[in-house]
Design an enzyme around this catalytic site. Structure first.
Site, PDB file in Angstrom:
ATOM      1  N   GLY A 386       0.958  -1.276  -0.148  1.00 32.97           N
ATOM      2  CA  GLY A 386      -0.156  -0.140  -0.158  1.00 32.97           C
ATOM      3  C   GLY A 386       0.912   1.457  -0.014  1.00 32.97           C
ATOM      4  O   GLY A 386       1.896   1.299  -0.645  1.00 32.97           O
ATOM      5  N   SER A 387       0.359   2.279   0.657  1.00 29.63           N
ATOM      6  CA  SER A 387       0.993   3.526   0.564  1.00 29.63           C
ATOM      7  C   SER A 387       2.108   4.047   1.270  1.00 29.63           C
ATOM      8  O   SER A 387       2.896   5.051   1.089  1.00 29.63           O
ATOM      9  CB  SER A 387      -0.134   4.635   1.047  1.00 29.63           C
ATOM     10  N   THR A 388       2.611   2.797   1.888  1.00 30.41           N
ATOM     11  CA  THR A 388       3.941   3.007   2.701  1.00 30.41           C
ATOM     12  C   THR A 388       5.032   3.078   1.541  1.00 30.41           C
ATOM     13  O   THR A 388       6.002   3.668   1.868  1.00 30.41           O
ATOM     14  CB  THR A 388       4.456   1.568   3.473  1.00 30.41           C
ATOM     15  N   VAL A 389       4.908   2.718   0.144  1.00 27.68           N
ATOM     16  CA  VAL A 389       5.982   2.717  -0.700  1.00 27.68           C
ATOM     17  C   VAL A 389       5.919   4.271  -1.385  1.00 27.68           C
ATOM     18  O   VAL A 389       6.916   4.428  -2.347  1.00 27.68           O
ATOM     19  CB  VAL A 389       5.777   1.623  -1.841  1.00 27.68           C
ATOM     20  N   LYS A 390       4.848   5.084  -1.029  1.00 24.84           N
ATOM     21  CA  LYS A 390       4.891   6.334  -1.779  1.00 24.84           C
ATOM     22  C   LYS A 390       6.207   7.358  -1.609  1.00 24.84           C
ATOM     23  O   LYS A 390       6.275   8.102  -2.419  1.00 24.84           O
ATOM     24  CB  LYS A 390       3.601   7.285  -1.219  1.00 24.84           C
TER      25      LYS A 390
END
Length: 700
Positions: A386-390
């Site tokens: 999810g958004s952890t890689v943004k």
């Protein structure tokens, strides 16, 4: 009258020749005997008296495994042991005789199914050999080789003949079965489980009548912390298993014996060469009949070296407890929504050195209603993060030149022709966002714009098809940028094997999903390395369990001198300017510290300042019948969280993944909050204890 003289009898000429030949042969024979006796006599006498020297290697206890505070986490428990070292050429009859003599001194009663039919037949054969061999006719003996004849003889022993053995006879058969597994001049453990002091003493007292038998000590692995981190520590083979058959040549060429115990998983396997120690080598001298006439220790044995880990077992136990507690709360909050939430993972790491402080994986068995350790899945299982890689997505946008620092986009649902509408929060609009606020509020749309531009589409129009220059190049560039943080590539952790995650096909529309962590999958260990790289100003360091290796000491309660220290290993520095990295760091800080940040309510009011990124990814749970066929499925979520603290000078980072959740309970945030609280509470406590200890020393 003159008498005529009689003619002297003469031997026939041929007979003379025969005598002459015989004379020559006897002369040659006498000469040969002289040469043998005088010239070569000494050599032949040496051959008669010839002995053979063989070296046997005696296993030693493995080294211990300790945590960073020198608490033993894997140790050795001494055991009494009865071993058998047969001489060369020992026969089955001789082994049976040893078994019969040994039986009165030890208890080795077999279980009902422990003795095979062949074990019993072989015993009967040895006790009735004359009778058994008569069951083969002369023609059969001529026709069959030795092994075939022996097998045929065994086949003709009836079940009735082996059905009435006494309890004592069965015990002898069981002991002989163990003796049969021994290799010549190689100690084989006959019994080392539950050997009583009385058994040990009796065998030791009668060694003179038990050829090849010895009463000695052995060891078994102990785990003082029970199941805590057990799957990471790994396991070793038993004496019965010995070295793995599929790797027999590998181990034999490295000096192992067939019945040696070796590490087969986890850190026991990773550091096998360190933990195994140096075997004691005994040189046996045997005569031509295989009888041992002398023995001598040529190499002193030394137990394995001690391995000190980076793991903090006190912190580890607390992290395990936090995860279990939060999983229970999530079940209570929404038991239906979390009905498939069976696992949770957390890694705590020093971002500057790569030292792993805690690695937790907890699995909940709903039928047994209990938790078990599966920390190894932090390296083997991969999930959409999810958004952890943004953070990596924004930095990829900077580096590829598709966005500039401070770049703004209007966050509103986007629509690509032929695909469903995509948005940040359930079709809501975040309005105008820049790189900071895109991270702070976790804007999906901002990341979609980066992905579209990497595809070559700089002029997005609603409901228009994507303008694609090269899908493959866009995916390649994105993944290359991500790999610099450890995403999708080996982290290099010192552990046997690790998953690289799943890499999806290069489909244009999927690049938008990739940009928000909804496509490729990553392990918790990769996520821990990723956030550590951001915290560590772009330096990607190798995660590691090993802190140091210490030499063994005679007293196992003592730690020997350092044999090897493990230093920080920098794998790479991301190819992105420091000022750009600092913008992502600031975005991560706002996630945790500024109103509107997706983790603000959990971390804003702490005494320490932390930073990081939340993440929610879609997952699908499949339900299968007993035959493995999919009968139903449902959508769920993977909740993830990465972070580090203190923000100004990071000393701890973490990654959390909880797959297949449901409901509104943010278990990832609660776990992360409690882990950081626990870390700093423990640090403060230890610093206080250290000051108190110094004060006491000064007072004394």
């Amino acid at each position: 009258m003159v008498k005529k003289k009689k003619k002297r009898a003469q031997l026939p000429f041929r007979l003379n020749i025969l005598f002459f030949v015989v004379f020559l042969l006897f002369s040659a024979l006498i000469m040969k005997l002289g040469v043998v006796q005088i010239v070569q006599g000494e050599n032949y006498q040496e051959e008669i008296n010839r002995t053979i020297k063989d070296t046997t290697k005696i296993p030693v206890p493995r080294g211990r495994i300790l945590d960073r505070n020198h608490n033993v986490v894997v140790g050795n428990k001494p055991l009494y042991s009865i071993t058998y070292t047969p001489e060369k050429g020992t026969t089955a009859e001789e082994r049976l005789e040893v078994a019969e003599k040994l039986a009165p001194f030890i208890d080795m009663q077999p279980e009902d199914d422990e003795l095979t039919e062949r074990n019993k037949k072989e015993y009967w054969y040895l006790k009735h050999e004359d009778e058994a061999t008569k069951r083969l006719s002369d023609k059969e003996v001529e026709k069959l080789d030795n092994s075939e004849a022996y097998q045929t003889t065994l086949d003709r022993i009836t079940k009735e003949e082996i059905s009435n053995f006494t309890k004592e006879q069965k015990e002898i058969i069981n002991i002989k079965k163990e003796l049969d597994q021994a290799y010549s001049l190689t100690p084989h453990v006959v019994k080392n489980e539950d050997v009583t002091p009385e058994e040990y003493a009796k065998v030791a007292e009668h060694l003179d009548m038990l050829p090849g038998i010895n009463a000695t000590t052995d060891w078994e692995r102990t785990h003082p912390y029970d199941e805590t981190l057990r799957s990471i520590f790994g396991s070793i083979t038993t004496r019965e298993q010995g070295i793995p058959k599929e790797k027999k040549d590998y181990y034999i060429t490295r000096g192992y014996s067939r019945n040696d115990r070796v590490g087969i998983s986890g850190l026991e396997q990773e550091y096998e060469s360190v933990l195994r120690g140096r075997k004691e080598q005994i040189q046996y001298t045997t005569n031509k009949n295989g009888v041992i006439v002398d023995s001598n220790v040529v190499v002193e044995g030394e137990r394995g070296k001690d391995v000190v880990l980076t793991i903090d077992m006190e912190l580890q136990k607390k992290v395990d407890s936090i995860i279990k507690d939060e999983m229970k709360k999530a079940y209570a909050e929404d038991p239906y929504g979390n009905r498939d939430m069976d696992d949770a993972y957390a890694i705590v790491i020093d971002p500057q050195t790569g030292e792993l402080l805690a690695v937790s994986g907890q699995h909940y068995d709903r039928e047994e209603k209990e938790f078990s350790n599966n920390a190894y899945n932090t390296l083997y299982s991969a999930f959409r993060a999810g958004s952890t890689v943004k953070g990596a997505t924004v930095l990829s946008g900077y580096e590829s030149g598709v966005i500039e620092p401070g770049q703004t986009f209007f966050d509103a649902p986007i629509k690509i022709k032929g695909t469903p509408e995509k948005s940040s929060y359930q079709n809501e609009s975040l309005g105008l966002v820049n790189d900071y606020t895109a991270l702070q509020k976790s804007s999906n749309v901002y990341m979609f714009y980066i992905a579209m531009r990497m595809l070559g589409d700089f002029d997005y129009e609603r409901n228009a098809p994507l303008q694609i220059e090269s899908v493959d190049d866009a995916f390649l560039d994105f993944r290359n940028y991500f790999s610099q943080f450890g995403l999708g590539v080996p982290t290099g952790v010192d552990f046997p094997f690790e998953s690289l995650g799943y890499e999806g096909d290069n489909i244009a529309g999927k690049l938008l999903d990739f940009a928000i962590g909804q496509y490729d999958t990553y392990t918790p260990m990769q996520l821990a390395q990723y956030v550590s790289t951001i915290a560590n100003d772009g330096y990607r360091v190798r995660p590691r369990f090993l802190k140091a290796v210490h030499k063994p000491t005679p007293d196992e309660d003592q730690l020997g001198a350092v044999s090897k220290s493990k230093n920080t290993d920098v794998l790479n520095r991301i190819t992105m300017d420091q000022d750009l990295l600092e913008r992502v760091q600031e975005g991560f800080r706002r996630v945790y510290q500024e109103p509107g940040g997706t983790a603000y309510s959990y971390f804003a009011d702490k005494e320490y300042t932390s930073a990081g990124k939340t993440g929610t990814a879609e997952s699908t749970v499949f339900y299968r019948d007993e035959e493995g066929n999919i009968v139903d499925s449902r959508e769920a979520s993977n909740l993830a969280l990465v972070g580090y603290a203190p923000y100004e000078n990071p000393e701890v980072a973490f990654a959390i993944v909880v797959p297949n959740t449901g409901g509104e309970y943010h278990i990832n945030d609660y776990i992360g909050e409690r882990i950081l609280d626990t870390y700093f509470d423990l640090k403060e406590k230890r610093e206080g204890e250290g000051k108190e200890e110094v004060t006491n020393k000064e007072d004394n």
